[in-house]
Scaffold this motif. Structure first.
Motif, PDB file in Angstrom:
ATOM      1  N   ASN A 180      52.030 -70.344 -16.997  1.00  0.00           N
ATOM      2  CA  ASN A 180      50.648 -69.982 -16.087  1.00  0.00           C
ATOM      3  C   ASN A 180      50.192 -69.358 -17.278  1.00  0.00           C
ATOM      4  O   ASN A 180      50.568 -68.341 -17.615  1.00  0.00           O
ATOM      5  CB  ASN A 180      50.768 -69.791 -14.873  1.00  0.00           C
ATOM      6  CG  ASN A 180      51.038 -70.700 -13.790  1.00  0.00           C
ATOM      7  OD1 ASN A 180      51.387 -71.937 -14.318  1.00  0.00           O
ATOM      8  ND2 ASN A 180      51.397 -70.051 -12.631  1.00  0.00           N
ATOM      9  N   GLY A 181      48.899 -69.628 -17.645  1.00  0.00           N
ATOM     10  CA  GLY A 181      48.104 -68.957 -18.483  1.00  0.00           C
ATOM     11  C   GLY A 181      48.429 -69.071 -19.935  1.00  0.00           C
ATOM     12  O   GLY A 181      47.573 -68.423 -20.854  1.00  0.00           O
ATOM     13  N   THR A 213      44.241 -74.699 -21.728  1.00  0.00           N
ATOM     14  CA  THR A 213      44.712 -73.668 -21.110  1.00  0.00           C
ATOM     15  C   THR A 213      45.284 -74.103 -19.815  1.00  0.00           C
ATOM     16  O   THR A 213      44.835 -74.732 -18.974  1.00  0.00           O
ATOM     17  CB  THR A 213      43.900 -72.748 -20.952  1.00  0.00           C
ATOM     18  OG1 THR A 213      43.251 -72.108 -22.112  1.00  0.00           O
ATOM     19  CG2 THR A 213      44.298 -71.419 -20.209  1.00  0.00           C
ATOM     20  N   TRP A 219      38.613 -79.969 -14.362  1.00  0.00           N
ATOM     21  CA  TRP A 219      39.892 -79.768 -14.787  1.00  0.00           C
ATOM     22  C   TRP A 219      40.704 -81.027 -14.830  1.00  0.00           C
ATOM     23  O   TRP A 219      40.425 -82.141 -14.407  1.00  0.00           O
ATOM     24  CB  TRP A 219      40.616 -78.817 -13.954  1.00  0.00           C
ATOM     25  CG  TRP A 219      40.182 -77.463 -13.551  1.00  0.00           C
ATOM     26  CD1 TRP A 219      39.073 -76.750 -14.333  1.00  0.00           C
ATOM     27  CD2 TRP A 219      39.895 -76.831 -12.257  1.00  0.00           C
ATOM     28  NE1 TRP A 219      38.659 -75.713 -13.646  1.00  0.00           N
ATOM     29  CE2 TRP A 219      39.492 -75.662 -12.514  1.00  0.00           C
ATOM     30  CE3 TRP A 219      40.684 -77.014 -11.083  1.00  0.00           C
ATOM     31  CZ2 TRP A 219      39.037 -74.846 -11.294  1.00  0.00           C
ATOM     32  CZ3 TRP A 219      40.624 -76.311 -10.021  1.00  0.00           C
ATOM     33  CH2 TRP A 219      39.498 -75.326 -10.128  1.00  0.00           C
ATOM     34  N   ASP A 252      42.447 -76.809 -18.452  1.00  0.00           N
ATOM     35  CA  ASP A 252      40.994 -77.276 -18.562  1.00  0.00           C
ATOM     36  C   ASP A 252      40.758 -77.968 -19.951  1.00  0.00           C
ATOM     37  O   ASP A 252      41.898 -78.248 -20.608  1.00  0.00           O
ATOM     38  CB  ASP A 252      40.399 -75.568 -18.569  1.00  0.00           C
ATOM     39  CG  ASP A 252      40.650 -74.905 -19.842  1.00  0.00           C
ATOM     40  OD1 ASP A 252      41.509 -75.405 -20.788  1.00  0.00           O
ATOM     41  OD2 ASP A 252      40.172 -73.638 -19.803  1.00  0.00           O
ATOM     42  N   THR A 274      46.943 -68.062 -10.299  1.00  0.00           N
ATOM     43  CA  THR A 274      45.784 -68.731 -10.546  1.00  0.00           C
ATOM     44  C   THR A 274      44.741 -68.694  -9.274  1.00  0.00           C
ATOM     45  O   THR A 274      45.489 -69.165  -7.971  1.00  0.00           O
ATOM     46  CB  THR A 274      45.953 -70.111 -10.928  1.00  0.00           C
ATOM     47  OG1 THR A 274      46.657 -70.155 -12.174  1.00  0.00           O
ATOM     48  CG2 THR A 274      44.597 -70.922 -11.189  1.00  0.00           C
ATOM     49  N   TYR A 311      46.497 -73.679 -16.304  1.00  0.00           N
ATOM     50  CA  TYR A 311      46.167 -72.583 -15.084  1.00  0.00           C
ATOM     51  C   TYR A 311      47.047 -72.873 -13.899  1.00  0.00           C
ATOM     52  O   TYR A 311      47.385 -71.995 -13.123  1.00  0.00           O
ATOM     53  CB  TYR A 311      44.718 -72.901 -14.422  1.00  0.00           C
ATOM     54  CG  TYR A 311      43.445 -72.682 -15.465  1.00  0.00           C
ATOM     55  CD1 TYR A 311      43.393 -71.318 -15.237  1.00  0.00           C
ATOM     56  CD2 TYR A 311      43.143 -73.609 -16.343  1.00  0.00           C
ATOM     57  CE1 TYR A 311      42.069 -70.875 -15.871  1.00  0.00           C
ATOM     58  CE2 TYR A 311      42.189 -72.901 -17.121  1.00  0.00           C
ATOM     59  CZ  TYR A 311      41.386 -71.844 -16.919  1.00  0.00           C
ATOM     60  OH  TYR A 311      40.513 -71.308 -17.740  1.00  0.00           O
ATOM     61  N   ASP A 321      40.096 -69.226 -12.227  1.00  0.00           N
ATOM     62  CA  ASP A 321      40.367 -68.053 -13.193  1.00  0.00           C
ATOM     63  C   ASP A 321      41.958 -67.561 -12.734  1.00  0.00           C
ATOM     64  O   ASP A 321      42.617 -67.591 -11.819  1.00  0.00           O
ATOM     65  CB  ASP A 321      39.746 -66.600 -12.425  1.00  0.00           C
ATOM     66  CG  ASP A 321      40.165 -65.587 -13.098  1.00  0.00           C
ATOM     67  OD1 ASP A 321      40.045 -65.474 -14.343  1.00  0.00           O
ATOM     68  OD2 ASP A 321      40.134 -64.573 -12.203  1.00  0.00           O
ATOM     69  N   TYR A 322      42.546 -67.497 -14.129  1.00  0.00           N
ATOM     70  CA  TYR A 322      43.901 -66.932 -14.050  1.00  0.00           C
ATOM     71  C   TYR A 322      44.221 -65.773 -14.231  1.00  0.00           C
ATOM     72  O   TYR A 322      43.410 -64.945 -15.028  1.00  0.00           O
ATOM     73  CB  TYR A 322      44.811 -67.709 -15.403  1.00  0.00           C
ATOM     74  CG  TYR A 322      46.108 -67.107 -15.373  1.00  0.00           C
ATOM     75  CD1 TYR A 322      47.389 -67.678 -14.311  1.00  0.00           C
ATOM     76  CD2 TYR A 322      46.509 -66.429 -16.338  1.00  0.00           C
ATOM     77  CE1 TYR A 322      48.462 -67.164 -14.424  1.00  0.00           C
ATOM     78  CE2 TYR A 322      47.866 -65.797 -16.385  1.00  0.00           C
ATOM     79  CZ  TYR A 322      48.748 -66.293 -15.456  1.00  0.00           C
ATOM     80  OH  TYR A 322      50.058 -65.904 -15.566  1.00  0.00           O
TER      81      TYR A 322
END
Length: 614
Positions: free
Chosen positions: A239-240, A229, A288, A225, A179, A231, A171-172
């Protein structure tokens, strides 16, 4: 032109030492040398560039990606193990089953939850009760009561529906700009879910590690992923976001399409028209992928030195030839002056040549240092050896910075291949032969002969003979190698040797397991020569040793005799029960003491190990 000048020019042409043909020959020689230097430089440039790009794709990118992947997998696997242990904790189960009542048991359970964060460095630890829905956090209190109507609690009911023992989620967090990895485990009682427990960890520290592995100023490292995206990145502000924001859309779509496959290497052009090489490397413990992108121009920037050196060589050669002709035809007409001037010129050239030789020697030393780094990169890294053989030592001492000795390991299905080899030659020729052999061993082992070391040696023999065109009696080369190869699996060892032995130290003494006398690849070794292997079952404390003949052949001592097998076996008998790291220091000291002032005759490689615990 004035009369006196014309007269001097005519006098020069009338002089018997002057020949107009010399000027033509000199001009032709200058053109030939310049063309030769240019052609050689161009060929060297493109060959080096091709090999450098090949190494980048097949070795450098894989090394970077596998190193980072191992760090990520290690962190996640440790968290998975912690979550599963917490899920099986009887005291926590009993407390949940009793309705999470206050008292001494509750205090002890909460201490365990809090301790996961404080003792093991996790960012989060939690227990979420199925009967009550209470969410107990690493702070030791209830921070929420989960509800099917709360979208933020969907993860809880999703884990229960999937009913898997463990689930890893990433989860970011946009608010924290970080992350997190959450590992959820189902606690059961009588087969029914009792609670969901687990830990969470931040990948911020790993993001800093990304910067250490970054290849060049314009390279990129991303943990993504299947939607692309990002992470985790070597640049925190990425990031994100998605990879489509940092590479052309077509290249990003192609990369995302390859995420369903195993390790993949691709190349693409960036928005500024530069070629980039990238690898997509799966993370074993999750779905991932790690994407490592390198600017090819940066990776092969050292090739500009070749271009500059070629241009400088052309200019120096042309100027030197023109100057030499002018000097010969205008300044050395008088024999006496010519002798004096020639002597002065020779002294100047000797001084210049001495300087050039010193510079060239420096370049050769630099080239050997670079060749040494290349050869070392083809050998197993210490971390890889420690992972495969926790109790081992390696003594690798090439005679000339680089050499023909190598050691090699490769993981196979349920086991491990370990080898030590001695290729023909020393220095750069031997190093080239060893790098080629390591590459061929990897290829042959991946084609399905890994469980049969004798068959692997037979395949290596045929492949080297074919590669070096040594299948007939005549040819330019007759190169090959001695090798000892062990296949380790289920506590058993299959040893196959070609001109190399395996030494096994047990409490009863030292045993030499000899290989076949025929070596690999030479013209005298038939292509269908039947190599054989021997099966052993060493004990957990037994030592196994593979060594090239450079150790036994090293001369020294009072009479200058070789070290020999007898002295080598006696050394194993005396020190083989010591820890492997200590054995390396003792063997290196013993070899240096015995050699004394004698030069090192050959490359020396010794690999000692004990079987991993079973």
């Amino acid at each position: 032109m004035s009369g006196p000048a014309r007269t001097r020019r005519s006098a020069i042409r009338d002089n018997p030492l002057y020949d107009s043909g010399v000027a033509k020959v000199t001009a032709f020689a200058a053109a030939l040398i310049v063309v030769s230097i240019v052609v050689t430089g161009v060929i060297a440039y493109y060959i080096t560039k091709g090999q450098s790009v090949k190494k980048l794709k097949e070795s450098d990118l894989v090394y970077i990606a596998s190193s980072i992947s191992a760090k990520i997998d290690g962190s996640i696997e440790r968290a998975v193990e912690t979550s599963l242990i917490l899920a099986e904790d009887r005291q926590v189960k009993q407390w949940i089953a009793d309705g999470e009542r206050s008292g001494e048991q509750r205090s002890q359970v909460l201490d365990k939850i809090v301790g996961l964060k404080e003792r093991f460095g996790y960012d989060n630890s939690f227990v979420v009760s199925v009967p009550t829905g209470q969410y107990w956090s690493e702070a030791g209190n209830v921070i929420d009561v989960v509800s099917p109507n709360d979208p933020d609690d969907d993860w809880f009911y999703e884990v229960l529906r999937e009913n898997n023992p463990i689930k890893v989620m990433i989860d970011y967090n946009d608010e924290r700009k970080d992350t997190f990895v959450f590992v959820d485990a189902i606690m059961r009682s009588g087969g029914n879910p009792l609670a969901i427990v687990g830990v969470g960890l931040s990948l911020r520290d790993l993001s800093r590690k990304f910067e250490e592995y970054k290849y060049g100023r314009n390279g990129s490292l991303w943990l993504i992923d299947r939607s692309g995206t990002i992470y985790l990145s070597d640049e925190f502000d990425q990031n994100g976001k998605t990879i489509r924001e940092f590479m052309p859309a077509e290249a990003a779509d192609r990369a995302i399409a390859l995420l369903d496959r195993d390790q993949q290497v691709l190349e693409y052009e960036s928005a500024d028209g530069k070629t980039n090489d990238a690898i997509l490397f799966p993370i074993r413990s999750t779905d991932w992928h790690l994407m490592v992108s390198v600017d090819r121009e940066e990776a092969v920037s050292f090739l500009k030195t070749i271009q500059a050196q070629t241009a400088a060589a052309v200019a120096i050669s042309l100027l030197s030839i023109v100057f030499f002709f002018y000097y010969m035809s205008r300044k050395l007409a008088d024999p006496y002056k010519r002798a004096v001037a020639l002597n002065e010129e020779l002294e100047r050239q000797i001084a210049e040549r001495t300087k050039e030789l010193a510079e060239q020697n420096g370049k050769i030393v630099d080239s050997l240092d670079y060749a040494s780094r290349i050869q070392v990169s083809s050998l197993p890294a210490e971390a890889e050896l420690m992972s495969a053989l926790p109790d081992h030592f390696v003594l690798w001492k090439p005679r000339d910075r680089v050499g023909g000795d190598f050691y090699w390991i490769k993981r196979i299905d349920g086991g491990l291949l370990v080898a030590v080899g001695d290729c023909t030659g020393h220095g750069v020729p031997g190093a080239l032969m060893s790098i080629m052999t390591v590459s061929l061993l990897d290829q042959i082992a991946e084609r399905g002969t890994a469980d049969d070391p004798a068959g692997l040696l037979s395949a290596l023999n045929r492949t080297i003979k074919t590669t070096l065109n040594q299948e007939g009696k005549d040819g330019l080369t007759d190169d090959g190698l001695d090798i000892g190869l062990c296949r380790i699996k289920d506590g058993r060892v299959l040893f196959a040797g070609a001109g190399c032995s395996l030494y096994v130290r047990t409490p009863d003494g030292v045993t030499e397991v000899e290989g076949t006398r025929k070596a690999i690849g030479y013209r005298k070794t038939p292509a269908d020569y039947p190599f054989v292997h021997t099966e052993l079952t060493p004990g957990p404390d037994d030592g196994l040793f593979l060594a090239t003949d450079g150790l036994a052949d090293q001369n020294g001592g009072d009479k200058g005799y070789s070290f020999g097998k007898t002295r080598w076996k006696a050394w194993i008998e005396r020190y083989g029960d010591r820890p492997m790291a200590e054995q390396r220091e003792l063997l290196e000291a013993e070899l240096a003491r015995y050699r004394g002032d004698e030069p090192q005759r050959d490359d020396v490689t010794v690999l000692g190990f004990r079987l991993p615990g079973r």
